[in-house]
Design a protein around this motif. Sequence first.
Motif, PDB file in Angstrom:
ATOM      1  N   CYS A 158      33.444 -17.427  -4.431  1.00 24.11           N
ATOM      2  CA  CYS A 158      32.162 -17.772  -3.832  1.00 24.11           C
ATOM      3  C   CYS A 158      32.397 -18.142  -2.372  1.00 24.11           C
ATOM      4  N   THR A 159      31.319 -18.353  -1.665  1.00 24.54           N
ATOM      5  CA  THR A 159      31.414 -18.698  -0.247  1.00 24.54           C
ATOM      6  C   THR A 159      30.812 -20.081  -0.045  1.00 24.54           C
ATOM      7  N   PRO A 160      31.643 -21.117  -0.172  1.00 23.78           N
ATOM      8  CA  PRO A 160      31.108 -22.467  -0.004  1.00 23.78           C
ATOM      9  C   PRO A 160      30.803 -22.771   1.467  1.00 23.78           C
ATOM     10  N   ALA A 161      29.827 -23.615   1.676  1.00 21.27           N
ATOM     11  CA  ALA A 161      29.537 -24.105   3.028  1.00 21.27           C
ATOM     12  C   ALA A 161      30.654 -25.049   3.452  1.00 21.27           C
ATOM     13  N   ASP A 162      30.788 -25.249   4.735  1.00 19.73           N
ATOM     14  CA  ASP A 162      31.829 -26.140   5.251  1.00 19.73           C
ATOM     15  C   ASP A 162      31.729 -27.541   4.663  1.00 19.73           C
ATOM     16  N   THR A 163      30.537 -27.961   4.304  1.00 18.68           N
ATOM     17  CA  THR A 163      30.338 -29.313   3.785  1.00 18.68           C
ATOM     18  C   THR A 163      30.463 -29.398   2.262  1.00 18.68           C
ATOM     19  N   ASP A 164      30.590 -28.252   1.572  1.00 17.87           N
ATOM     20  CA  ASP A 164      30.748 -28.264   0.112  1.00 17.87           C
ATOM     21  C   ASP A 164      32.113 -28.819  -0.269  1.00 17.87           C
ATOM     22  N   ASP A 165      32.142 -29.601  -1.339  1.00 15.24           N
ATOM     23  CA  ASP A 165      33.411 -30.150  -1.804  1.00 15.24           C
ATOM     24  C   ASP A 165      33.976 -29.363  -2.985  1.00 15.24           C
ATOM     25  N   ARG A 166      33.406 -28.214  -3.283  1.00 13.29           N
ATOM     26  CA  ARG A 166      33.864 -27.356  -4.377  1.00 13.29           C
ATOM     27  C   ARG A 166      33.775 -25.896  -3.934  1.00 13.29           C
ATOM     28  N   GLY A 167      34.385 -25.026  -4.747  1.00  8.32           N
ATOM     29  CA  GLY A 167      34.205 -23.606  -4.517  1.00  8.32           C
ATOM     30  C   GLY A 167      35.328 -22.893  -3.799  1.00  8.32           C
ATOM     31  N   ARG A 168      36.449 -23.579  -3.579  1.00  8.68           N
ATOM     32  CA  ARG A 168      37.555 -22.961  -2.852  1.00  8.68           C
ATOM     33  C   ARG A 168      38.759 -22.624  -3.727  1.00  8.68           C
ATOM     34  N   GLY A 169      38.747 -23.075  -4.971  1.00  7.89           N
ATOM     35  CA  GLY A 169      39.910 -22.915  -5.840  1.00  7.89           C
ATOM     36  C   GLY A 169      40.335 -21.482  -6.061  1.00  7.89           C
ATOM     37  N   LEU A 170      39.386 -20.607  -6.352  1.00  8.90           N
ATOM     38  CA  LEU A 170      39.758 -19.211  -6.577  1.00  8.90           C
ATOM     39  C   LEU A 170      40.192 -18.515  -5.292  1.00  8.90           C
ATOM     40  N   HIS A 171      39.765 -19.023  -4.150  1.00 10.14           N
ATOM     41  CA  HIS A 171      40.276 -18.485  -2.887  1.00 10.14           C
ATOM     42  C   HIS A 171      41.769 -18.792  -2.765  1.00 10.14           C
ATOM     43  N   LEU A 172      42.170 -19.987  -3.195  1.00  9.76           N
ATOM     44  CA  LEU A 172      43.600 -20.320  -3.205  1.00  9.76           C
ATOM     45  C   LEU A 172      44.358 -19.408  -4.163  1.00  9.76           C
ATOM     46  N   VAL A 173      43.816 -19.232  -5.359  1.00  7.85           N
ATOM     47  CA  VAL A 173      44.442 -18.354  -6.347  1.00  7.85           C
ATOM     48  C   VAL A 173      44.564 -16.943  -5.786  1.00  7.85           C
ATOM     49  N   ASP A 174      43.501 -16.457  -5.177  1.00  9.83           N
ATOM     50  CA  ASP A 174      43.492 -15.108  -4.611  1.00  9.83           C
ATOM     51  C   ASP A 174      44.544 -14.951  -3.510  1.00  9.83           C
ATOM     52  N   ALA A 175      44.731 -15.990  -2.719  1.00  9.12           N
ATOM     53  CA  ALA A 175      45.697 -15.932  -1.618  1.00  9.12           C
ATOM     54  C   ALA A 175      47.148 -16.081  -2.091  1.00  9.12           C
ATOM     55  N   LEU A 176      47.377 -16.866  -3.144  1.00  6.14           N
ATOM     56  CA  LEU A 176      48.741 -17.184  -3.559  1.00  6.14           C
ATOM     57  C   LEU A 176      49.319 -16.248  -4.613  1.00  6.14           C
ATOM     58  N   ALA A 177      48.504 -15.811  -5.557  1.00  4.92           N
ATOM     59  CA  ALA A 177      48.988 -14.966  -6.654  1.00  4.92           C
ATOM     60  C   ALA A 177      49.061 -13.513  -6.202  1.00  4.92           C
ATOM     61  N   ASP A 178      49.927 -12.747  -6.859  1.00  6.08           N
ATOM     62  CA  ASP A 178      49.979 -11.312  -6.578  1.00  6.08           C
ATOM     63  C   ASP A 178      48.750 -10.609  -7.147  1.00  6.08           C
ATOM     64  N   ASP A 179      48.224 -11.128  -8.238  1.00 11.29           N
ATOM     65  CA  ASP A 179      47.006 -10.569  -8.834  1.00 11.29           C
ATOM     66  C   ASP A 179      46.385 -11.633  -9.720  1.00 11.29           C
ATOM     67  N   TRP A 180      45.098 -11.509  -9.971  1.00 11.15           N
ATOM     68  CA  TRP A 180      44.409 -12.398 -10.899  1.00 11.15           C
ATOM     69  C   TRP A 180      43.177 -11.674 -11.414  1.00 11.15           C
TER      70      TRP A 180
END
Length: 131
Positions: free
Chosen positions: A78-100
């Motif tokens: 998802c695309t969280p707003a700068d002020t959102d405190d949620r919604g970034r976890g899968l972006h981390l997974v997407d950046a760190l894992a080879d696939d998901w």
Amino acid sequence: MFPRSAAAVGRARAFVAGCIGGCAAEQADDIRVCVSELVTNALQHTPTGRRFLVRVVLNESVVRIEVHDASSDTPHLCTPADTDDRGRGLHLVDALADDWGVSDRTGPGKVVWVTFKIRTAAEVTCERHIP
């Protein structure tokens, strides 16, 4: 299986670390972050009273970590707003894992999985079951 509790995040990380040992040492930090994110998502979306399963499969070149839960909610970037405190976890997974991805499973819910390419040959399957 892990109970639906905040302590399950650390226990799942420790479980995965015990399964992979030193075979994916270069990716250990990335793997821990991805496990934390997937388990946290399972905790947020798994119905009350349900448990979730963490499964680790290693083969010659890949470690695959699966989180099985009873929620029918499909995770997505998802695309969280700068002020959102949620919604970034899968972006981390997407950046760190080879696939998901997300797969169907027998019974209610889904499997969210990540893979990491490893260099050391290994073959083991771990599952966590709590009576």
